[in-house]
Design a protein around this motif. Structure first.
Motif, short mmCIF file in Angstrom:
data_model
loop_
_atom_site.label_atom_id
_atom_site.label_comp_id
_atom_site.label_asym_id
_atom_site.label_seq_id
_atom_site.Cartn_x
_atom_site.Cartn_y
_atom_site.Cartn_z
N SER A 191 0.82 -1.21 0.00
CA SER A 191 0.00 0.00 0.00
C SER A 191 0.85 1.25 0.00
O SER A 191 0.47 2.25 -0.61
CB SER A 191 -1.00 0.08 1.13
OG SER A 191 -0.93 -0.85 2.06
N ASP A 192 1.99 1.23 0.69
CA ASP A 192 2.87 2.39 0.69
C ASP A 192 3.36 2.71 -0.73
O ASP A 192 3.52 3.88 -1.08
CB ASP A 192 4.09 2.16 1.60
CG ASP A 192 3.72 2.22 3.07
OD1 ASP A 192 2.60 2.66 3.40
OD2 ASP A 192 4.57 1.80 3.89
N LYS A 193 3.60 1.72 -1.53
CA LYS A 193 4.06 1.92 -2.91
C LYS A 193 3.02 2.66 -3.75
O LYS A 193 3.36 3.40 -4.66
CB LYS A 193 4.41 0.59 -3.58
CG LYS A 193 5.58 -0.11 -2.97
CD LYS A 193 6.86 0.59 -3.30
CE LYS A 193 8.01 -0.20 -2.73
NZ LYS A 193 9.26 0.54 -2.81
N PHE A 194 1.75 2.44 -3.47
CA PHE A 194 0.70 3.05 -4.26
C PHE A 194 0.20 4.38 -3.69
O PHE A 194 -0.63 5.04 -4.31
CB PHE A 194 -0.47 2.08 -4.43
CG PHE A 194 -0.13 0.98 -5.41
CD1 PHE A 194 -0.21 1.21 -6.76
CD2 PHE A 194 0.29 -0.25 -4.95
CE1 PHE A 194 0.11 0.21 -7.66
CE2 PHE A 194 0.62 -1.26 -5.84
CZ PHE A 194 0.53 -1.02 -7.21
N LYS A 195 0.71 4.78 -2.55
CA LYS A 195 0.32 6.07 -1.96
C LYS A 195 1.05 7.23 -2.61
O LYS A 195 0.66 8.36 -2.47
CB LYS A 195 0.57 6.07 -0.46
CG LYS A 195 -0.42 5.25 0.31
CD LYS A 195 -0.12 5.34 1.79
CE LYS A 195 -1.08 4.45 2.56
NZ LYS A 195 -0.76 4.44 3.99
N ARG A 196 2.13 6.94 -3.29
CA ARG A 196 2.96 7.99 -3.90
C ARG A 196 2.26 8.73 -4.99
O ARG A 196 1.48 8.40 -5.71
CB ARG A 196 4.25 7.41 -4.44
CG ARG A 196 5.09 6.82 -3.37
CD ARG A 196 6.33 6.27 -3.96
NE ARG A 196 7.05 5.53 -2.94
CZ ARG A 196 8.15 4.89 -3.15
NH1 ARG A 196 8.70 4.88 -4.33
NH2 ARG A 196 8.74 4.23 -2.19
#
Length: 71
Positions: free
Chosen positions: A66-71
């Motif tokens: 999920s952190d990868k797609f928050k960018r």
């Protein structure tokens, strides 16, 4: 089905095949991938192998994903 998969609920490959309506070879293939990723645990019980989710590893994966797609 997923709700019943937990560290306290383990299933054989045959049980997973029946519950998920997938062939045993398909289940076996995916179990190998999930074990390699550390997302499921395998435990021997007499002549069977029992599989359960590795919740700590699964939560780590979800957090990083999920952190990868928050960018």
């Amino acid at each position: 089905m997923i709700d019943s998969l937990s560290e306290n609920n383990s299933f054989t490959g045959k049980e997973l095949s029946e519950k998920l309506n997938l062939s045993k070879p398909t289940i076996s293939h995916h179990i190998d991938i999930l074990k390699e990723a550390g997302l499921i645990n395998e435990e021997r019980n007499k002549n069977s192998k029992l599989y359960s989710l590795n919740y700590k590893r699964m939560n780590d994966f979800i957090r990083v994903f999920s952190d990868k797609f928050k960018r």
